[in-house]
Design an enzyme around this catalytic site. Structure first.
Site, PDB file in Angstrom:
ATOM      1  N   GLY A  49       0.817  -1.214   0.000  1.00  0.00           N
ATOM      2  CA  GLY A  49       0.000   0.000   0.000  1.00  0.00           C
ATOM      3  C   GLY A  49       0.851   1.264   0.000  1.00  0.00           C
ATOM      4  O   GLY A  49       0.536   2.242  -0.696  1.00  0.00           O
ATOM      5  N   CYS A  50       1.924   1.258   0.765  1.00  0.00           N
ATOM      6  CA  CYS A  50       2.788   2.435   0.839  1.00  0.00           C
ATOM      7  C   CYS A  50       3.517   2.662  -0.482  1.00  0.00           C
ATOM      8  O   CYS A  50       3.748   3.805  -0.890  1.00  0.00           O
ATOM      9  CB  CYS A  50       3.780   2.291   1.986  1.00  0.00           C
ATOM     10  SG  CYS A  50       2.946   2.199   3.590  1.00  0.00           S
ATOM     11  N   THR A  51       3.848   1.579  -1.157  1.00  0.00           N
ATOM     12  CA  THR A  51       4.496   1.702  -2.460  1.00  0.00           C
ATOM     13  C   THR A  51       3.534   2.302  -3.481  1.00  0.00           C
ATOM     14  O   THR A  51       3.883   3.249  -4.192  1.00  0.00           O
ATOM     15  CB  THR A  51       5.012   0.326  -2.937  1.00  0.00           C
ATOM     16  OG1 THR A  51       5.976  -0.153  -1.987  1.00  0.00           O
ATOM     17  CG2 THR A  51       5.654   0.415  -4.306  1.00  0.00           C
TER      18      THR A  51
END
Length: 158
Positions: free
Chosen positions: A45-47
Site C-alpha cells: 500500500g505504501c508503495t
C-alpha cells in the site's frame, strides 16, 4: 490527539531525510507542502501511494508544492525505498514518533490478529505561510494523490 488544526499554523519541526540531510518545515516557507504519513517503506500500500505521488510530482512542483513522505522507518530503509522507486521528493525518518504524535497519526491497530500501534495513513496540506489548510485521515490509497492535487489547485484558485 493532534496538536495541528486546520486553518492554524503548524508548529515547526525538523527530521532527517533518507539522504541523512535535515529537512525543516520552516525552510519550506513560500511554497505549499504536501506531507503524507505512510506506515512502512516497501510495503504494497505504501508503495502504491508513494508511486502515485511520484507520478504526479511534476504537477505538484508546477503548483509550487513540495511533496514529502514520512514514516517511522530509519534513513537507510527510506533510502532503499526511494532509490528502488525513483521518488523525486524527500522521505523523512520519524523513528521517535515526535512528528507522528504532533499530527496525531499514531493509532492502535490489529495486525495479523495481534494488537499493534502504527501510523494511520494520513496527508496534510500546508500553505506557503505554514498554515494547515486540509487534512486527510484514514486514507484509501486509490485516487488519493489526485484528490490532494485537486484540493491544492482549488486552494490556489480560491
Amino acid at each position: 490527539m493532534s496538536d495541528v488544526t486546520v486553518n492554524q499554523p503548524v508548529p515547526d519541526f525538523e527530521r532527517s531525510t533518507d539522504t541523512g540531510e535535515h529537512w525543516r518545515l520552516a525552510d519550506q516557507r513560500g511554497r505549499w507542502v504536501v506531507l503524507y504519513f505512510f506506515p512502512k517503506a516497501s510495503t504494497p500500500g505504501c508503495t502504491v501511494e508513494s508511486e502515485a505521488f511520484r507520478d504526479l510530482d511534476p504537477r505538484f512542483s508546477a503548483a509550487n508544492a513540495q511533496v514529502v513522505g514520512i514514516s517511522r522507518d530509519g534513513p537507510k530503509a527510506l533510502a532503499n525505498f526511494r532509490a528502488k522507486h525513483d521518488f523525486p521528493f524527500p522521505l523523512l525518518s520519524d523513528k521517535d514518533e515526535s512528528v507522528c504524535n504532533l499530527f496525531g497519526v499514531m493509532k492502535d491497530k490489529v495486525m495479523f490478529g495481534k494488537p499493534a500501534r502504527g501510523i494511520e495513513r494520513s496527508t496534510f496540506l500546508i500553505d506557503p505561510e505554514g498554515t494547515l489548510r486540509e487534512e486527510w485521515r484514514k486514507v484509501s490509497v486509490e485516487g488519493h494523490a489526485e484528490a490532494v492535487l485537486e484540493s491544492l489547485t482549488g486552494h490556489q484558485k480560491g
